[in-house]
Scaffold this active site. Structure first.
Site, PDB file in Angstrom:
ATOM      1  N   ASP A  31      53.552  37.621 -17.884  1.00  0.00           N
ATOM      2  CA  ASP A  31      53.264  39.714 -18.652  1.00  0.00           C
ATOM      3  C   ASP A  31      53.117  39.203 -20.520  1.00  0.00           C
ATOM      4  OD1 ASP A  31      53.589  42.075 -20.002  1.00  0.00           O
ATOM      5  OD2 ASP A  31      55.558  42.385 -18.347  1.00  0.00           O
TER       6      ASP A  31
ATOM      7  N   LYS B 114      47.897  48.228 -25.343  1.00  0.00           N
ATOM      8  CA  LYS B 114      48.876  47.855 -25.614  1.00  0.00           C
ATOM      9  C   LYS B 114      47.920  46.840 -26.940  1.00  0.00           C
ATOM     10  CE  LYS B 114      52.094  48.289 -22.477  1.00  0.00           C
ATOM     11  NZ  LYS B 114      52.908  49.562 -23.679  1.00  0.00           N
TER      12      LYS B 114
ATOM     13  N   CYS C 266      61.575  51.613 -20.019  1.00  0.00           N
ATOM     14  CA  CYS C 266      61.243  50.699 -19.028  1.00  0.00           C
ATOM     15  C   CYS C 266      61.504  49.731 -18.243  1.00  0.00           C
ATOM     16  CB  CYS C 266      59.910  50.651 -18.437  1.00  0.00           C
ATOM     17  SG  CYS C 266      59.210  52.687 -18.532  1.00  0.00           S
TER      18      CYS C 266
ATOM     19  N   GLN D  46      53.375  42.639 -24.286  1.00  0.00           N
ATOM     20  CA  GLN D  46      53.632  42.719 -25.946  1.00  0.00           C
ATOM     21  C   GLN D  46      53.248  41.408 -27.091  1.00  0.00           C
ATOM     22  OE1 GLN D  46      54.746  45.999 -26.551  1.00  0.00           O
ATOM     23  NE2 GLN D  46      55.321  47.034 -25.574  1.00  0.00           N
TER      24      GLN D  46
ATOM     25  N   HIS E 181      60.240  44.343 -18.197  1.00  0.00           N
ATOM     26  CA  HIS E 181      59.831  45.790 -18.117  1.00  0.00           C
ATOM     27  C   HIS E 181      59.946  45.840 -16.625  1.00  0.00           C
ATOM     28  CE1 HIS E 181      56.491  49.502 -17.637  1.00  0.00           C
ATOM     29  NE2 HIS E 181      56.740  49.539 -19.069  1.00  0.00           N
TER      30      HIS E 181
HETATM   31  N1  PMP Z   1      54.791  44.629 -18.996  1.00  0.00           N
HETATM   32  C1  PMP Z   1      55.378  45.489 -20.566  1.00  0.00           C
HETATM   33  C2  PMP Z   1      56.340  43.820 -21.506  1.00  0.00           C
HETATM   34  C3  PMP Z   1      55.319  46.283 -20.970  1.00  0.00           C
HETATM   35  O1  PMP Z   1      55.642  46.418 -22.026  1.00  0.00           O
HETATM   36  C4  PMP Z   1      55.127  47.325 -20.269  1.00  0.00           C
HETATM   37  C5  PMP Z   1      54.301  48.663 -21.184  1.00  0.00           C
HETATM   38  N2  PMP Z   1      55.374  49.025 -21.804  1.00  0.00           N
HETATM   39  C6  PMP Z   1      54.565  46.964 -19.221  1.00  0.00           C
HETATM   40  C7  PMP Z   1      54.471  46.197 -18.884  1.00  0.00           C
HETATM   41  C8  PMP Z   1      53.090  47.940 -18.523  1.00  0.00           C
HETATM   42  O2  PMP Z   1      51.802  48.070 -18.898  1.00  0.00           O
HETATM   43  P1  PMP Z   1      51.014  49.763 -18.586  1.00  0.00           P
HETATM   44  O3  PMP Z   1      52.260  50.626 -18.260  1.00  0.00           O
HETATM   45  O4  PMP Z   1      50.180  49.295 -19.922  1.00  0.00           O
HETATM   46  O5  PMP Z   1      50.689  49.066 -17.549  1.00  0.00           O
END
Ligand code: PMP
Length: 406
Positions: free
Chosen positions: A200, A226, A364, A203, A123
């Site tokens: 990270d 999430k 993203c 997910q 991401h």
């Molecule tokens: N890493 C991953 C794998 C994600 O899916 C996301 C959110 N789509 C993020 C980081 C960023 O998370 P946040 O927007 O809650 O900071």
């Protein structure tokens, strides 16, 4: 055959029982954010109704209650990740802030030519913070490749590590593809070379139990929203000895020991990294989400989600011209796809008319889109409250979209 009582679980999530454009809502956008059970909504309302005050150092009853509730949330997060100590749990706004914190603070020791290794499926939140360090310090960003199925080429990691490698930063589960990465193996390889690993987990934690000690992760982060909790709150886990070695991220109240105009000294972790009034109600809501999950049979939830994934994978392929993007053998309940001749944005708009909420775009993860040669995908992402009927609803809506547009 699973014994998962999805209707009982759905009853805990009031938002799901609504119609959209006259159709029952099928909320299949859980990788973007999850819905909240009553337990979370009630915990937040209860805090603001009865206990709201600023935390730490307050001598009055409400300040004491708020402080106890906030620190109990830290303990819940410790338990949830099986960290050794609650002092290893830093509350942040979310995964994005957690990675930026590590990049700014742990990254402060990086020298020109030092290396950070990420994966091809990150991401943007685990790419751009390292590029900001790169612009400041001149570090080198290296990438572990993936194959055509979206599976990581784990065996490539060892060859990418050099004496200049300072950190491996990898996603546990890809939000764009659903790929589950073998993080325990990646960590073991990195540790053989003395390199720490950030995971990270944004997910991963909604789908599977995570034990940071069993993984031996050095940093692990996730977002409350999430995980069926509120937005604006998340967790950075860091091994105590690492957090203790790191300079502050932001300066302000609550993170200091002493302040004078000449010099300030800093509190130990986690306070060192929590400048200013934190998202107290958010932490309390996250605790309620964690406790909600602790009451569920999480392995049964995971099994059920895997059945949803298998069913969706099979049903979606009945749509002519539909291609699934991301077919790795180990996947969380996420299906990214394209349909020949239809732009994903049009797909998203049309299925919404049938009550189905999916995400369309680059998720993203632009490098993932580039790798697969698509500008965007449509993505259905499932939680344990989704049903097989909702997958039928999505499939029917996609057939309609195709009839309309192709
Ligand atoms: N890493 C991953 C794998 C994600 O899916 C996301 C959110 N789509 C993020 C980081 C960023 O998370 P946040 O927007 O809650 O900071």
């Amino acid at each position: 055959v699973t014994t998962w009582d999805v209707e009982a679980v759905r009853a805990d999530f009031p938002i799901l029982a609504q119609t959209v454009h006259g159709k029952p809502l099928a909320y299949l956008d859980n990788a973007a954010t999850t819905q909240k059970p009553n337990a979370v909504i009630d915990a937040i309302a209860h805090f603001y109704r009865h206990d709201n005050a600023n935390i730490h150092r307050g001598v009055h009853a409400l300040a004491e209650r708020a402080t106890i509730a906030y620190e109990a949330a830290r303990e819940a997060a410790r338990r949830f990740l099986n960290a050794r100590s609650a002092n290893e749990i830093v509350f942040v706004r979310g995964t994005t802030e957690a990675i930026n914190l590590v990049a700014a603070s742990f990254g402060a020791r990086f020298q020109p030519g030092d290396e950070v290794i990420v994966t091809a499926m990150e991401h943007h939140a685990n790419i751009v913070p390292w590029q900001l360090v790169q612009a400041r310090t001149g570090i080198v960003l290296k990438v572990i490749p993936m194959d055509e199925s979206g599976a990581l080429q784990t065996e490539q990691l060892a060859a990418l590590i050099t004496p200049r490698t300072r950190l491996v930063a990898v996603t546990h589960v890809s939000n764009a593809l659903g790929t589950i990465n073998p993080v325990a193996e990646l960590i073991a390889i990195a540790h053989q070379h003395g390199v720490p690993v950030l995971v990270d987990g944004a997910q991963a934690v909604p789908h599977m139990p995570v034990d940071v000690q069993a993984l031996d992760a050095d940093f692990y982060c996730f977002s409350g929203h999430k995980l069926f909790g509120p937005t604006g709150i998340g967790v950075l886990y860091g091994k105590a000895e690492l957090l203790e070695s790191m300079p502050p991220y932001q300066g302000g109240g609550d993170m200091i020991r002493t302040v004078s105009f000449e010099k300030s000294t800093f509190a130990p972790p986690p306070q060192r990294f929590e400048a200013g009034t934190p998202h107290i109600a958010g932490a309390i809501g996250l605790k309620a989400a964690i406790e909600y999950l602790e009451r569920l049979d999480r392995l049964a939830a995971l099994r059920y989600e895997q059945e949803l994934l298998a069913y969706a994978t099979e049903r979606l392929q009945t749509v002519p011209g539909l291609k699934i993007v991301g077919t790795a053998p180990e996947k969380a309940a996420v299906v990214s796809f394209t349909i020949d001749g239809i732009h994903p944005h049009d797909l998203g708009t049309i299925v919404d008319r049938y009550g189905v909420a999916i995400r369309v775009g680059h998720h993203c993860a632009m490098p993932v889109m580039t790798f697969f040669g698509v500008p965007a995908t449509a993505r259905a992402s499932f939680a344990f409250y989704n049903t097989f009927a909702e997958i039928d609803q999505l499939t029917d809506a996609l057939h309609r979209a195709r009839d309309l547009l192709v």
